[in-house]
Write a protein that holds these residues in place. Structure first.
Motif, PDB file in Angstrom:
ATOM      1  N   SER A   1      38.775  55.129  53.076  1.00 56.69           N
ATOM      2  CA  SER A   1      39.426  55.213  51.772  1.00 56.69           C
ATOM      3  C   SER A   1      39.141  53.947  50.965  1.00 56.69           C
ATOM      4  O   SER A   1      39.339  52.835  51.448  1.00 56.69           O
TER       5      SER A   1
ATOM      6  N   SER B   1      42.267  54.511  44.875  1.00 57.50           N
ATOM      7  CA  SER B   1      41.932  55.771  45.548  1.00 57.50           C
ATOM      8  C   SER B   1      43.181  56.609  45.713  1.00 57.50           C
ATOM      9  O   SER B   1      44.284  56.079  45.902  1.00 57.50           O
TER      10      SER B   1
ATOM     11  N   GLY C   1      35.829  59.406  42.863  1.00 61.37           N
ATOM     12  CA  GLY C   1      36.044  59.189  44.288  1.00 61.37           C
ATOM     13  C   GLY C   1      36.629  60.419  44.943  1.00 61.37           C
ATOM     14  O   GLY C   1      36.113  61.532  44.818  1.00 61.37           O
TER      15      GLY C   1
END
Length: 346
Positions: free
Chosen positions: A174, A72, A199
C-alpha cells in the motif's frame, strides 16, 4: 556494493534470425509483433531456436511510510493480509500463474507485520516498512544495497534450482504507486502531476491530496542527486528488491516480462543504473494508472497488452506470456518455404 555485469544482447545473430523469420511460410511481416518478439528472444538466448523454461513470477511485498499521509485508500494491514492470501491461493495472481504455468514466489521485503513461518513466504524483511519520505529518506543507501543483493539472490536461487530462463516480477505494498510516481518523475523529467494517478482507487480530491503530499516530499529531498540516493529516498523495499532481481536476471541472460506501472518504474530505475537491462525486457502490459502510458513512451517501448488492469502482483506480465510463447512456437514450428512445396509469394 552489489555489482552487475550486464552484456548487450547478441547482435551477431540478428540477421540470421531475421532471415529465418522472413522465410517462414507467410508474407514477410504478416505476424507483426510475434516476429519482433521472436527476434528479441533469439538475440537474448543467442540461438535461432529459442526456448522458454520454467517461468516464474516473483512477488515482493513491503509497506511504505508515506501511507501515513493518506495517499492511498488501502490501509496498511492489507499488505500482509494479501501476502498471506497469495500463499493460500485464490487471489488474482494465483489463478493467472496456475493458468499459464508460472510458479509464484512470495517474498517479504519489508511488511509491517511479523508473518509466521510455514506459509511458503521467503523472509527477506529489511525493516518493518520504509520511513515516511515526506520527512526523511524512506531507506538508507545501505538498505538499498541490501535490497539489490537480496533481489538478485532470489533470482539466482530460482535459476540455479529450476533452470528458469523467463521471469516476471510483481509487488504488493500500500502506497507504492506514490513511490513509483516520484521515481517516474525523477528519472524521466515528466512533471509530477502527470505521473500521479488513482492508485488503488483515489477519487479526484484524493489525487489532489496525493499530489500535494508528493510535491512537498520532492521539495524536501536533500540527498546528493545520484540515482541511488533518489531510489533510496523515495523507494520501497519491494521495489528495490525488484530492481535487484531485474538486474541479476539480465546479467544471467534471462528474459524479463515487465508488469504494470510499478514494475515499469522499477525497470526504469534499473536502467538508470545499467541501461543494457532493457535489452532483456519485454513489456507485458500497459496499465490503467494514468502515468504508465507516458512512462512507456518516455522509455521508447510499447507493451504487448492494454487490458485496463491496475491490480499489480505481476498480473499483466503473466497475462502476456502466451503471446511470447506464440512467438517461440512460430519460429520453432512453422515450416520454411525451402522445406515445403509452397512458392514464396512475396
Amino acid at each position: 556494493m552489489k555489482q552487475f555485469d550486464i552484456q548487450p544482447i547478441d547482435s551477431t545473430i540478428k540477421q540470421s534470425a531475421i532471415n529465418k523469420i522472413d522465410n517462414l511460410t507467410k508474407p514477410k511481416g504478416s505476424l507483426g509483433r510475434l516476429e519482433e518478439l521472436a527476434l528479441r528472444l533469439c538475440m537474448i538466448q543467442h540461438t535461432l531456436s529459442p526456448q522458454l523454461r520454467q517461468p516464474h513470477n516473483v512477488l515482493f511485498a513491503a509497506d511504505h511510510g508515506i501511507i501515513e499521509e493518506g495517499v492511498s485508500v488501502s490501509p496498511k494491514e492489507v499488505t500482509w493480509q494479501q501476502l498471506s492470501h497469495f500463499s493460500k491461493g485464490g487471489a488474482g495472481i494465483n489463478f493467472l500463474c496456475d493458468q499459464h504455468g508460472f510458479r509464484l514466489v512470495l517474498v517479504d521485503s519489508g511488511v509491517d507485520y511479523d508473518i509466521p513461518s510455514g506459509h511458503g513466504i521467503i523472509d527477506m524483511k529489511v525493516r518493518r516498512s520504509t520511513r515516511n519520505y515526506l520527512h526523511e529518506a524512506a531507506m538508507t543507501e545501505d538498505e538499498l544495497e541490501l535490497c539489490l543483493e537480496r533481489g538478485a539472490k532470489v533470482v539466482d536461487d530460482i535459476a540455479d534450482s529450476t533452470g528458469c530462463n523467463i521471469i516476471s516480477f510483481g509487488e504488493m505494498g500500500s502506497g507504492n504507486t506514490s513511490s513509483s510516481s516520484i521515481w517516474m518523475h525523477l528519472f524521466t523529467g515528466i512533471s509530477l502531476d502527470k505521473c500521479i494517478g488513482a492508485g488503488a482507487g483515489l477519487d479526484s480530491d484524493g489525487i489532489r491530496h496525493k499530489y500535494d503530499v508528493l510535491s512537498r516530499a520532492v521539495a524536501n529531498y536533500s540527498g546528493d542527486g545520484s540515482v541511488k540516493s533518489q531510489m533510496a529516498w523515495f523507494g520501497g523495499y519491494e521495489m528495490a528488491m525488484a530492481v535487484g532481481g531485474m538486474l541479476r536476471a539480465a546479467e544471467r541472460g534471462m528474459t524479463i516480462i515487465v508488469d504494470g506501472f510499478i514494475m515499469t518504474s522499477c525497470i526504469l530505475a534499473a536502467s538508470q543504473l545499467h541501461p543494457t537491462v532493457l535489452d532483456y525486457a519485454i513489456f507485458g502490459h500497459q496499465g490503467d494508472e494514468c502515468g504508465h502510458k507516458l512512462m512507456l513512451e518516455a522509455m521508447g517501448v510499447k507493451a504487448l497488452l492494454h487490458l485496463d488492469l491496475r491490480l499489480g502482483e505481476g498480473s499483466g506480465a503473466v497475462c502476456a506470456y502466451p503471446i511470447i510463447e506464440s512467438a517461440v512456437r512460430m519460429i520453432n514450428h512453422m515450416d520454411s518455404f525451402g522445406s515445403v512445396n509452397v512458392t514464396k509469394y512475396f
